[in-house]
Design a protein around this motif. Structure first.
Motif, PDB file in Angstrom:
ATOM      1  N   THR A 156       0.809  -1.220   0.000  1.00  0.00           N
ATOM      2  CA  THR A 156       0.000   0.000   0.000  1.00  0.00           C
ATOM      3  C   THR A 156       0.843   1.272   0.000  1.00  0.00           C
ATOM      4  N   THR A 157       2.011   1.228   0.620  1.00  0.00           N
ATOM      5  CA  THR A 157       2.881   2.410   0.635  1.00  0.00           C
ATOM      6  C   THR A 157       4.298   1.962   0.285  1.00  0.00           C
ATOM      7  N   ALA A 158       5.112   2.935  -0.108  1.00  0.00           N
ATOM      8  CA  ALA A 158       6.518   2.614  -0.378  1.00  0.00           C
ATOM      9  C   ALA A 158       7.211   2.176   0.905  1.00  0.00           C
ATOM     10  N   THR A 159       6.785   2.746   2.002  1.00  0.00           N
ATOM     11  CA  THR A 159       7.327   2.316   3.296  1.00  0.00           C
ATOM     12  C   THR A 159       7.124   0.814   3.465  1.00  0.00           C
ATOM     13  N   ASP A 160       5.907   0.366   3.269  1.00  0.00           N
ATOM     14  CA  ASP A 160       5.610  -1.069   3.415  1.00  0.00           C
ATOM     15  C   ASP A 160       6.438  -1.898   2.440  1.00  0.00           C
ATOM     16  N   ALA A 161       6.498  -1.455   1.195  1.00  0.00           N
ATOM     17  CA  ALA A 161       7.231  -2.233   0.184  1.00  0.00           C
ATOM     18  C   ALA A 161       8.698  -2.367   0.588  1.00  0.00           C
ATOM     19  N   ASN A 162       9.295  -1.272   1.045  1.00  0.00           N
ATOM     20  CA  ASN A 162      10.695  -1.344   1.494  1.00  0.00           C
ATOM     21  C   ASN A 162      10.842  -2.296   2.678  1.00  0.00           C
ATOM     22  N   ARG A 163       9.911  -2.177   3.600  1.00  0.00           N
ATOM     23  CA  ARG A 163       9.979  -3.018   4.801  1.00  0.00           C
ATOM     24  C   ARG A 163       9.918  -4.506   4.423  1.00  0.00           C
ATOM     25  N   CYS A 184      19.661   9.371   3.871  1.00  0.00           N
ATOM     26  CA  CYS A 184      18.620   8.747   3.034  1.00  0.00           C
ATOM     27  C   CYS A 184      17.237   8.892   3.667  1.00  0.00           C
ATOM     28  N   TYR A 185      16.217   8.718   2.865  1.00  0.00           N
ATOM     29  CA  TYR A 185      14.858   8.529   3.386  1.00  0.00           C
ATOM     30  C   TYR A 185      14.177   7.488   2.520  1.00  0.00           C
ATOM     31  N   HIS A 186      13.656   6.458   3.167  1.00  0.00           N
ATOM     32  CA  HIS A 186      12.945   5.401   2.441  1.00  0.00           C
ATOM     33  C   HIS A 186      11.575   5.157   3.064  1.00  0.00           C
ATOM     34  N   GLY A 187      10.987   6.206   3.655  1.00  0.00           N
ATOM     35  CA  GLY A 187       9.739   6.038   4.379  1.00  0.00           C
ATOM     36  C   GLY A 187      10.031   5.770   5.846  1.00  0.00           C
ATOM     37  N   THR A 188       8.978   5.409   6.559  1.00  0.00           N
ATOM     38  CA  THR A 188       9.161   5.206   8.002  1.00  0.00           C
ATOM     39  C   THR A 188       9.596   3.769   8.284  1.00  0.00           C
ATOM     40  N   ALA A 243      19.115   1.713  -1.513  1.00  0.00           N
ATOM     41  CA  ALA A 243      19.612   2.974  -2.071  1.00  0.00           C
ATOM     42  C   ALA A 243      18.603   3.578  -3.029  1.00  0.00           C
ATOM     43  N   GLU A 244      18.502   4.906  -2.967  1.00  0.00           N
ATOM     44  CA  GLU A 244      17.913   5.634  -4.090  1.00  0.00           C
ATOM     45  C   GLU A 244      19.040   5.811  -5.103  1.00  0.00           C
ATOM     46  N   PRO A 245      18.767   5.671  -6.381  1.00  0.00           N
ATOM     47  CA  PRO A 245      19.860   5.826  -7.346  1.00  0.00           C
ATOM     48  C   PRO A 245      20.424   7.242  -7.377  1.00  0.00           C
ATOM     49  N   THR A 248      17.407  11.939  -3.145  1.00  0.00           N
ATOM     50  CA  THR A 248      16.458  13.025  -3.434  1.00  0.00           C
ATOM     51  C   THR A 248      15.799  13.594  -2.196  1.00  0.00           C
ATOM     52  N   ASN A 249      16.117  13.065  -1.052  1.00  0.00           N
ATOM     53  CA  ASN A 249      15.290  13.413   0.099  1.00  0.00           C
ATOM     54  C   ASN A 249      15.876  14.439   1.052  1.00  0.00           C
ATOM     55  N   SER A 250      17.028  14.978   0.684  1.00  0.00           N
ATOM     56  CA  SER A 250      17.492  16.159   1.417  1.00  0.00           C
ATOM     57  C   SER A 250      17.665  17.181   0.310  1.00  0.00           C
ATOM     58  N   ILE A 276      17.036  -1.202  -4.990  1.00  0.00           N
ATOM     59  CA  ILE A 276      16.938   0.154  -5.544  1.00  0.00           C
ATOM     60  C   ILE A 276      15.513   0.660  -5.315  1.00  0.00           C
ATOM     61  N   ASP A 277      15.430   1.766  -4.588  1.00  0.00           N
ATOM     62  CA  ASP A 277      14.138   2.388  -4.275  1.00  0.00           C
ATOM     63  C   ASP A 277      13.901   3.511  -5.275  1.00  0.00           C
ATOM     64  N   GLU A 278      12.979   3.284  -6.189  1.00  0.00           N
ATOM     65  CA  GLU A 278      12.721   4.221  -7.296  1.00  0.00           C
ATOM     66  C   GLU A 278      11.544   5.153  -7.023  1.00  0.00           C
ATOM     67  N   THR A 279      11.130   5.229  -5.779  1.00  0.00           N
ATOM     68  CA  THR A 279       9.908   5.974  -5.476  1.00  0.00           C
ATOM     69  C   THR A 279       9.961   7.431  -5.952  1.00  0.00           C
ATOM     70  N   HIS A 280      11.114   8.058  -5.878  1.00  0.00           N
ATOM     71  CA  HIS A 280      11.247   9.432  -6.393  1.00  0.00           C
ATOM     72  C   HIS A 280      11.901   9.470  -7.773  1.00  0.00           C
ATOM     73  N   THR A 281      12.855   8.562  -8.013  1.00  0.00           N
ATOM     74  CA  THR A 281      13.612   8.642  -9.269  1.00  0.00           C
ATOM     75  C   THR A 281      12.845   8.067 -10.448  1.00  0.00           C
ATOM     76  N   GLY A 303       6.747   3.264  -5.038  1.00  0.00           N
ATOM     77  CA  GLY A 303       5.462   3.571  -4.393  1.00  0.00           C
ATOM     78  C   GLY A 303       4.853   4.802  -5.022  1.00  0.00           C
ATOM     79  N   LYS A 304       4.252   5.593  -4.188  1.00  0.00           N
ATOM     80  CA  LYS A 304       3.667   6.905  -4.522  1.00  0.00           C
ATOM     81  C   LYS A 304       2.893   6.963  -5.844  1.00  0.00           C
ATOM     82  N   PRO A 305       3.507   7.274  -7.026  1.00  0.00           N
ATOM     83  CA  PRO A 305       2.661   7.562  -8.193  1.00  0.00           C
ATOM     84  C   PRO A 305       2.246   6.326  -8.970  1.00  0.00           C
TER      85      PRO A 305
HETATM   86  C1  PLP Z   1      12.689   7.246  -1.861  1.00  0.00           C
HETATM   87  C2  PLP Z   1      11.491   7.076  -0.985  1.00  0.00           C
HETATM   88  N1  PLP Z   1      11.128   5.842  -0.619  1.00  0.00           N
HETATM   89  C3  PLP Z   1      10.053   5.632   0.151  1.00  0.00           C
HETATM   90  C4  PLP Z   1       9.290   6.679   0.600  1.00  0.00           C
HETATM   91  C5  PLP Z   1       8.101   6.427   1.452  1.00  0.00           C
HETATM   92  O1  PLP Z   1       6.923   6.641   0.777  1.00  0.00           O
HETATM   93  P1  PLP Z   1       5.537   6.536   1.567  1.00  0.00           P
HETATM   94  O2  PLP Z   1       5.539   7.722   2.502  1.00  0.00           O
HETATM   95  O3  PLP Z   1       4.502   6.649   0.526  1.00  0.00           O
HETATM   96  O4  PLP Z   1       5.524   5.265   2.309  1.00  0.00           O
HETATM   97  C6  PLP Z   1       9.636   7.977   0.252  1.00  0.00           C
HETATM   98  C7  PLP Z   1       8.849   9.123   0.724  1.00  0.00           C
HETATM   99  O5  PLP Z   1       9.153  10.264   0.533  1.00  0.00           O
HETATM  100  C8  PLP Z   1      10.761   8.182  -0.569  1.00  0.00           C
HETATM  101  O6  PLP Z   1      11.146   9.406  -0.936  1.00  0.00           O
END
Ligand code: PLP
Length: 478
Positions: A156-163, A184-188, A243-245, A248-250, A276-281, A303-305
């Motif tokens: 449901t969320t990128a956080t969940d997918a990463n977890r 880095c930021y990969h969600g909570t 890793a984000e490629p 993007t989160n700072s 590789i977390d492509e949520t932003h890239t 995640g996200k879009p």
């Molecule tokens: C690279 C990346 N991964 C994961 C997430 C987490 O996304 P979500 O808040 O939809 O779980 C974010 C949120 O900004 C993100 O930038």
């Protein structure tokens, strides 16, 4: 340097200090007066939002449905009436060119018609059943076509997918730790909430209710630091690098030439998986940065879009990971896997995802986004040059950022230091008052398939206007 609270009055002694201090190269006194004028303008043009939300919305802790809604630059959040494409309208009738786009959730524009149609179609047929649908069958094929991996799961969320992906990485490698890049930021995701401070890994400051020492299960290195990465992997206990490629989160940090090749080589040598977390890239293209740059991740998260703004995420993996997972599961006793959430892969999100993958994330859409984002980056860079500001602009596909510090930034520590909170707060509000909404928390702008050339040019004009208002004259910069 302490950033002043821009809404609080500044006393005489503080004023003398502020005259000497700067944020992003601009004197704090100048920033404070610009912010005050923008604050007044905002209040004058948002009376209905003030009445509805200015003193906090009744019923919510801290007056908002989610606490970060208070963290925007405006004195109080405006209340949204509607949005379509790249245009957002508030309850006062103010219209904004939306470059925030729900900070990537609506990266393909608000309510793309194919997604809206799919949602409407599905809405009368049931929303969630814990069983696959025809859309789910189509999505299984589409994910492979877009992202090149054979095995997928929907969350449901990128956080969940990463977890979930990290859990699989630990399960198949039998190793306890994950490795993250500083900043880095990969969600909570708990285990990613670690930072390097003075070269030591620590729990990220500010975490609420975190009783565990997260550094026991994580290693942290700076992005682009190949020797540091090799040294940490050499311990032999890292299940996975996440890793984000591009960070993007700072403030945005691009990979140094050759960094991704070294990252892949070293992880393979160490028997460590690469996520590789492509949520932003995913701003790079319809196959993300991964396809555009030929990366070879073991695990992939988006995640996200991915469902056009309906909550959904996907995570995929290679045949090799699937085989190793099968082997682990064959001798795991029955019980809860630790992966789930009831609404994951619901019928509504899969209908929206199918429409997004089939009709929205197209080569044509990305060509438009890429071209206008290039125009935006060049426009911002030209204003920066015109005013000889110590700033820079950069871009990964449709994601553009201005950074109020010189570049290039090499890693998370540089990125953290590049933030200019007081200046950014004033600039965000000033852009908003000029009808341009950019992402809060960093200076990020997204170009959607619905964004027009006029909107991009109006953002560059607004940026120029803000630069002009921050500078009494060009001489003031120096
Ligand atoms: C690279 C990346 N991964 C994961 C997430 C987490 O996304 P979500 O808040 O939809 O779980 C974010 C949120 O900004 C993100 O930038």
């Amino acid at each position: 340097m302490r950033a002043p609270t821009m809404t609080a009055p500044v006393d005489a002694m503080e004023c003398r200090t502020l005259q000497r201090e700067t944020s992003g190269g601009i004197p704090l006194t100048r920033i404070a007066s610009v912010f005050e004028a923008e604050r007044e303008s905002y209040v004058a043009t948002h009376p209905r939002s003030l009445a509805l939300a200015g003193r906090g919305i009744a019923g919510y802790y801290q007056g908002v449905p989610m606490h970060w809604m208070r963290d925007w630059s405006m004195p109080y959040p405006f209340v949204v009436d509607s949005a379509r494409g790249a245009l957002l309208i508030d309850v006062d009738g103010n219209q904004y060119s939306d470059f925030c786009l729900g900070d990537t959730g609506s990266m393909f524009g608000h309510s793309p018609p194919p997604v809206t149609e799919a949602i409407v179609r599905q809405a009368g047929r049931g929303l969630t059943y814990m069983l696959p649908t025809g859309d789910a069958i189509a999505v299984g094929r589409l994910l492979g076509e877009h992202f090149g991996l054979p095995h997928w799961q929907v969350a449901t969320t990128a956080t969940d997918a990463n977890r979930f992906a990290l859990r699989v990485a630990r399960a198949v490698t039998g190793r306890p730790r994950i490795l993250v890049f500083n900043g880095c930021y990969h969600g909570t995701v708990d285990e990613t909430f670690v930072r390097l401070i003075d070269g030591h890994a620590v729990n990220r400051p500010g975490l609420l209710g975190q009783v565990a020492d997260l550094t026991q299960f994580a290693r942290v290195v700076e992005f682009n630091d190949v020797p540091g990465l090799a040294a940490e992997l050499a311990h032999g206990d890292v299940a996975c690098v996440i890793a984000e490629p591009v960070m993007t989160n700072s403030c945005m940090v691009l990979p140094a030439p050759g960094f991704h090749a070294e990252l892949r080589r070293l992880t393979r040598e160490a028997g460590t998986l690469l996520l590789i977390d492509e949520t932003h890239t995913i701003s790079t293209g319809p196959g993300g940065y991964t396809r555009a740059h030929g990366l070879e991740p073991d695990l992939f998260v988006l995640g996200k879009p991915v469902a056009g703004g309906v909550p959904a995420s996907v995570w995929g993996f290679t045949d090799e990971v699937a085989q190793r997972l099968d082997a682990v599961r064959s001798h795991t006793p029955p019980g809860h896997s630790g992966m789930g959430t009831t609404l994951s892969a619901n019928a509504l999100s899969l209908a929206a995802m199918r429409a997004t993958l089939e009709h929205v994330m197209t080569d044509e859409a990305y060509a438009h986004m890429e071209s206008l984002a290039g125009r935006l980056e060049a426009g911002l860079q030209s204003v920066i040059g015109q005013y000889q500001l110590p700033w820079h602009a950069l871009r990964v596909g449709a994601r553009v950022e201005f950074i109020c510090a010189p570049g290039p930034l090499r890693n998370g520590t540089d990125a953290e230091a590049a933030h200019a909170p007081a200046l950014e707060q004033a600039m965000h509000l000033a852009l908003l008052n000029r009808s341009c909404l950019i992402a809060p928390f960093h200076n990020m702008m997204l170009v959607s398939p619905a964004t027009t050339i006029e909107q991009v040019d109006s953002l560059v004009d607004a940026f120029e206007g803000v630069a002009a208002s921050l500078a009494l004259s060009l001489d003031d910069w120096h």
